[in-house]
Design a protein around this motif. Structure first.
Motif, short mmCIF file in Angstrom:
data_model
loop_
_atom_site.label_atom_id
_atom_site.label_comp_id
_atom_site.label_asym_id
_atom_site.label_seq_id
_atom_site.Cartn_x
_atom_site.Cartn_y
_atom_site.Cartn_z
N GLU A 31 0.81 -1.22 0.00
CA GLU A 31 0.00 0.00 0.00
C GLU A 31 0.85 1.27 0.00
N ILE A 32 2.17 1.12 -0.04
CA ILE A 32 3.06 2.29 -0.04
C ILE A 32 3.79 2.39 -1.37
N SER A 33 3.79 3.59 -1.96
CA SER A 33 4.52 3.76 -3.22
C SER A 33 5.51 4.92 -3.07
N ALA A 34 6.42 5.03 -4.04
CA ALA A 34 7.44 6.07 -3.99
C ALA A 34 6.81 7.46 -3.91
N SER A 35 5.71 7.66 -4.65
CA SER A 35 5.11 9.01 -4.66
C SER A 35 4.54 9.38 -3.29
N ASP A 36 4.19 8.37 -2.48
CA ASP A 36 3.66 8.67 -1.13
C ASP A 36 4.73 9.26 -0.22
N VAL A 37 5.96 8.79 -0.39
CA VAL A 37 7.01 9.18 0.57
C VAL A 37 7.98 10.21 0.01
N GLU A 38 7.86 10.47 -1.28
CA GLU A 38 8.78 11.42 -1.92
C GLU A 38 8.73 12.78 -1.21
N GLY A 39 9.87 13.35 -0.95
CA GLY A 39 9.91 14.67 -0.29
C GLY A 39 10.00 14.57 1.22
N SER A 40 9.77 13.37 1.78
CA SER A 40 9.85 13.24 3.24
C SER A 40 11.30 13.12 3.68
N GLN A 41 11.64 13.81 4.76
CA GLN A 41 13.01 13.76 5.29
C GLN A 41 13.13 12.69 6.36
#
Ligand code: SF4
Length: 288
Positions: free
Chosen positions: A244-254
């Motif tokens: 349920e997790i994709s790259a676009s979900d976490v992109e930009g998170s530090q």
């Protein structure tokens, strides 16, 4: 992108114990084993248990062979008698903490108290607790339930809570009930496992910019953890599996916080962690 994993993430001791007990029974040749409702609120774990012939029964009355397992939430005394009458082997996986709350309710009911239970309507633990009140149990799920209570003998009111409620909610309801019954007794029956998880998620929420909460979508304690994180202003995903997790979900998170409910196994937390690490490695660093 960095990931921090909560120390409290994963199975609580009550759930671990319940799973160990049914697995032990299966290994000792007492299969098929039927659990009286879902053993824990986690579909992935239930699927694994199925492979060891541990099945969820939605109607235990139809079970005529094998073993019956009582889940960690516990059951009413009537239901226990009914299951015993079937003459099948019983594995009692009631969490000892829940058993302790049942004991308080039983004792005070015998002493003539009316029992006020702060909890969630329809939750199996609450249904089990109400079964010990001899018809003098009153569930407070929403505040309006306090107004709906009949007039009770004033000096015989005892308040307990479903183990996974928040401490703030228990104190809020106690204060309101004591405006009517100032001498009402109150027992803090909350399980520290839940409180510790809630405290930790609030601490993590101060640092992280994304929170991933892993656990069954039908798990009350996991839902509450995700709610707390959102209320603290953190972007939050409540997921059951790494899919349920994709790259676009976490992109930009530090900094990502990873935590899990009491019915989430370590292997599922590791899978989510691995997926996040893979995403982090494949993200192209932004250059200025
Ligand atoms: S959360 Fe607490 S009360 Fe509930 S099963 Fe786990 S240890 Fe027992």
């Amino acid at each position: 992108m960095k990931i921090i994993v909560a120390k409290t993430a994963g199975f609580c001791w009550g759930v671990s114990r319940a799973i160990d007990l049914v697995m032990k029974a299966a290994n000792e040749g007492h299969s098929p084993i039927y659990t009286d409702g879902a053993l824990i609120h986690n579909p992935q774990v239930l699927k694994v248990l199925e492979e060891s012939e541990i099945h969820v029964s939605s109607n235990i009355d139809n079970v005529s062979e094998g073993t019956i397992a009582i889940r960690a939430h516990g059951i009413t005394p009537e239901r226990r008698t009914h299951l015993k009458e079937k003459g099948l082997k019983i594995v009692d996986a009631t969490c000892p903490h829940v058993g302790g709350i049942q004991g308080i309710v039983k004792k005070h009911t015998h002493e003539g108290y009316s029992i006020v239970i702060v909890g969630e309507r329809g939750h199996p633990e609450v249904i089990g607790l109400l079964g010990f009140t001899q018809g003098r149990g009153y569930l407070i799920d929403v505040d309006e339930d306090i107004e709906r209570m009949p007039e009770l003998p004033p000096n015989k009111v005892c308040i307990v809570a479903q183990s996974t409620q928040s401490r703030a909610r228990l104190h809020e309801v106690t204060e309101k009930v004591r405006q009517i019954y100032p001498n009402a007794l109150m027992f803090d029956t909350l399980c520290d496992v839940t409180a510790d998880r809630q405290d930790e998620i609030l601490e993590m929420a101060k640092e992280v910019d994304l929170m991933i909460v892993v656990g069954g979508k039908n798990s009350g304690n996991t839902q509450r953890m995700a709610e707390l994180s959102r209320e603290a202003g953190v972007r939050t995903f409540h997921i059951e599996t790494e899919d349920e997790i994709s790259a676009s979900d976490v992109e930009g998170s530090q900094l990502i916080g990873l935590t899990a409910g009491a019915s989430t196994p370590d292997w599922m937390i590791k899978r989510v962690y691995q997926k996040l690490e893979n995403i982090a490695q494949n993200l192209i660093p932004v250059t200025v």
